[in-house]
Scaffold this motif. Structure first.
Motif, PDB file in Angstrom:
ATOM      1  N   SER A  82       0.850  -1.183   0.000  1.00 12.31           N
ATOM      2  CA  SER A  82       0.000   0.000   0.000  1.00 12.31           C
ATOM      3  C   SER A  82       0.890   1.238   0.000  1.00 12.31           C
ATOM      4  CB  SER A  82      -0.923  -0.004   1.210  1.00 12.31           C
ATOM      5  OG  SER A  82      -0.148   0.076   2.392  1.00 12.31           O
ATOM      6  N   PRO A  83       0.463   2.293  -0.668  1.00 10.94           N
ATOM      7  CA  PRO A  83       1.271   3.517  -0.687  1.00 10.94           C
ATOM      8  C   PRO A  83       1.323   4.151   0.701  1.00 10.94           C
ATOM      9  CG  PRO A  83      -0.825   3.873  -1.788  1.00 10.94           C
ATOM     10  CD  PRO A  83      -0.756   2.416  -1.465  1.00 10.94           C
ATOM     11  N   LEU A  84       2.423   4.799   0.971  1.00 12.08           N
ATOM     12  CA  LEU A  84       2.627   5.426   2.274  1.00 12.08           C
ATOM     13  C   LEU A  84       2.695   6.943   2.127  1.00 12.08           C
ATOM     14  CD1 LEU A  84       5.374   3.059   3.703  1.00 12.08           C
ATOM     15  CD2 LEU A  84       2.950   3.062   4.237  1.00 12.08           C
ATOM     16  N   ALA A  85       2.168   7.627   3.102  1.00  8.42           N
ATOM     17  CA  ALA A  85       2.258   9.087   3.146  1.00  8.42           C
ATOM     18  C   ALA A  85       3.210   9.461   4.275  1.00  8.42           C
ATOM     19  CB  ALA A  85       0.889   9.700   3.387  1.00  8.42           C
ATOM     20  N   MET A  86       4.110  10.374   3.976  1.00  7.63           N
ATOM     21  CA  MET A  86       5.053  10.825   4.991  1.00  7.63           C
ATOM     22  C   MET A  86       4.480  12.059   5.679  1.00  7.63           C
ATOM     23  SD  MET A  86       9.100  11.629   4.711  1.00  7.63           S
ATOM     24  CE  MET A  86       8.932  12.974   3.568  1.00  7.63           C
ATOM     25  N   ARG A  87       4.475  12.037   7.013  1.00  3.67           N
ATOM     26  CA  ARG A  87       3.943  13.150   7.787  1.00  3.67           C
ATOM     27  C   ARG A  87       4.960  13.542   8.850  1.00  3.67           C
ATOM     28  NH1 ARG A  87      -1.054  12.290  11.521  1.00  3.67           N
ATOM     29  NH2 ARG A  87       0.083  13.324  13.144  1.00  3.67           N
ATOM     30  N   CYS A  88       5.246  14.817   8.937  1.00  3.60           N
ATOM     31  CA  CYS A  88       6.186  15.321   9.932  1.00  3.60           C
ATOM     32  C   CYS A  88       5.394  15.998  11.050  1.00  3.60           C
ATOM     33  CB  CYS A  88       7.168  16.294   9.298  1.00  3.60           C
ATOM     34  SG  CYS A  88       8.380  16.918  10.459  1.00  3.60           S
ATOM     35  N   THR A  89       5.618  15.548  12.268  1.00  3.95           N
ATOM     36  CA  THR A  89       4.895  16.093  13.415  1.00  3.95           C
ATOM     37  C   THR A  89       5.782  17.005  14.251  1.00  3.95           C
ATOM     38  OG1 THR A  89       5.473  14.176  14.767  1.00  3.95           O
ATOM     39  CG2 THR A  89       3.405  14.067  13.516  1.00  3.95           C
ATOM     40  N   LEU A  90       6.891  17.449  13.706  1.00  3.56           N
ATOM     41  CA  LEU A  90       7.829  18.295  14.439  1.00  3.56           C
ATOM     42  C   LEU A  90       7.240  19.682  14.646  1.00  3.56           C
ATOM     43  CD1 LEU A  90      10.785  18.307  15.516  1.00  3.56           C
ATOM     44  CD2 LEU A  90      11.406  19.379  13.364  1.00  3.56           C
ATOM     45  N   THR A  91       7.331  20.163  15.865  1.00  5.62           N
ATOM     46  CA  THR A  91       6.898  21.516  16.180  1.00  5.62           C
ATOM     47  C   THR A  91       8.075  22.280  16.773  1.00  5.62           C
ATOM     48  OG1 THR A  91       6.194  20.910  18.406  1.00  5.62           O
ATOM     49  CG2 THR A  91       4.532  20.764  16.662  1.00  5.62           C
ATOM     50  N   PHE A  92       7.922  23.584  16.870  1.00  3.51           N
ATOM     51  CA  PHE A  92       9.009  24.385  17.418  1.00  3.51           C
ATOM     52  C   PHE A  92       9.271  24.033  18.876  1.00  3.51           C
ATOM     53  CE2 PHE A  92      10.777  28.283  19.322  1.00  3.51           C
ATOM     54  CZ  PHE A  92      11.952  28.324  18.589  1.00  3.51           C
ATOM     55  N   GLY A  93       8.242  23.618  19.588  1.00  5.41           N
ATOM     56  CA  GLY A  93       8.421  23.237  20.984  1.00  5.41           C
ATOM     57  C   GLY A  93       9.333  22.040  21.162  1.00  5.41           C
ATOM     58  N   ASP A  94       9.443  21.188  20.132  1.00  6.06           N
ATOM     59  CA  ASP A  94      10.309  20.019  20.214  1.00  6.06           C
ATOM     60  C   ASP A  94      11.787  20.395  20.172  1.00  6.06           C
ATOM     61  OD1 ASP A  94       8.097  18.288  20.268  1.00  6.06           O
ATOM     62  OD2 ASP A  94       7.964  18.329  18.083  1.00  6.06           O
ATOM     63  N   ILE A  95      12.108  21.493  19.506  1.00  3.80           N
ATOM     64  CA  ILE A  95      13.517  21.868  19.383  1.00  3.80           C
ATOM     65  C   ILE A  95      13.855  23.120  20.178  1.00  3.80           C
ATOM     66  CG2 ILE A  95      13.812  20.786  17.132  1.00  3.80           C
ATOM     67  CD1 ILE A  95      13.544  23.586  15.895  1.00  3.80           C
ATOM     68  N   TYR A  96      12.892  23.636  20.908  1.00  2.00           N
ATOM     69  CA  TYR A  96      13.081  24.884  21.647  1.00  2.00           C
ATOM     70  C   TYR A  96      14.222  24.770  22.656  1.00  2.00           C
ATOM     71  CZ  TYR A  96      11.736  29.171  24.059  1.00  2.00           C
ATOM     72  OH  TYR A  96      11.733  30.425  24.591  1.00  2.00           O
ATOM     73  N   GLY A  97      14.292  23.675  23.375  1.00  2.08           N
ATOM     74  CA  GLY A  97      15.357  23.472  24.353  1.00  2.08           C
ATOM     75  C   GLY A  97      16.723  23.398  23.709  1.00  2.08           C
ATOM     76  N   GLN A  98      16.801  22.771  22.540  1.00  2.00           N
ATOM     77  CA  GLN A  98      18.078  22.673  21.837  1.00  2.00           C
ATOM     78  C   GLN A  98      18.542  24.045  21.371  1.00  2.00           C
ATOM     79  OE1 GLN A  98      17.361  19.884  18.719  1.00  2.00           O
ATOM     80  NE2 GLN A  98      16.827  18.244  20.114  1.00  2.00           N
ATOM     81  N   VAL A  99      17.613  24.847  20.891  1.00  2.00           N
ATOM     82  CA  VAL A  99      17.960  26.200  20.443  1.00  2.00           C
ATOM     83  C   VAL A  99      18.463  27.030  21.618  1.00  2.00           C
ATOM     84  CG1 VAL A  99      17.003  28.332  19.504  1.00  2.00           C
ATOM     85  CG2 VAL A  99      16.410  26.158  18.458  1.00  2.00           C
TER      86      VAL A  99
END
Length: 87
Positions: free
Chosen positions: A5-22
């Protein structure tokens, strides 16, 4: 033979996920700049420039690794629901 079956790629990354790294990398930048300014008044200011450059160059790969792994952890592959009805 199996059909996949075909697959759809979805990105669930939000700014809150990388806020601590920044924030952590900005802290590294400010600390290195503060250390560079403190050393700038010494008799050998080249050490200040080398120190700031070394801290930034050595911290950049860790920052990129953190960003890439966080991004890869938020990529989801979901099967696409087909709307074709058999006749």
């Amino acid at each position: 033979m199996t059909s996949s079956s075909p697959l759809a790629m979805r990105c669930t990354l939000t700014f809150g996920d990388i806020y601590g790294q920044v924030l952590a990398w900005m802290a590294v930048i400010f600390v290195s700049l503060a250390a560079g300014l403190a050393l700038m008044g010494s008799s050998r200011p080249i050490f200040a420039l080398v120190g700031v450059g070394l801290i930034l160059v050595l911290s950049l790969p860790f920052l990129l690794f953190a960003f890439v792994t966080t991004l890869l952890n938020h990529i989801q592959l979901e099967p696409v629901q087909s709307t074709d009805q058999p006749a």
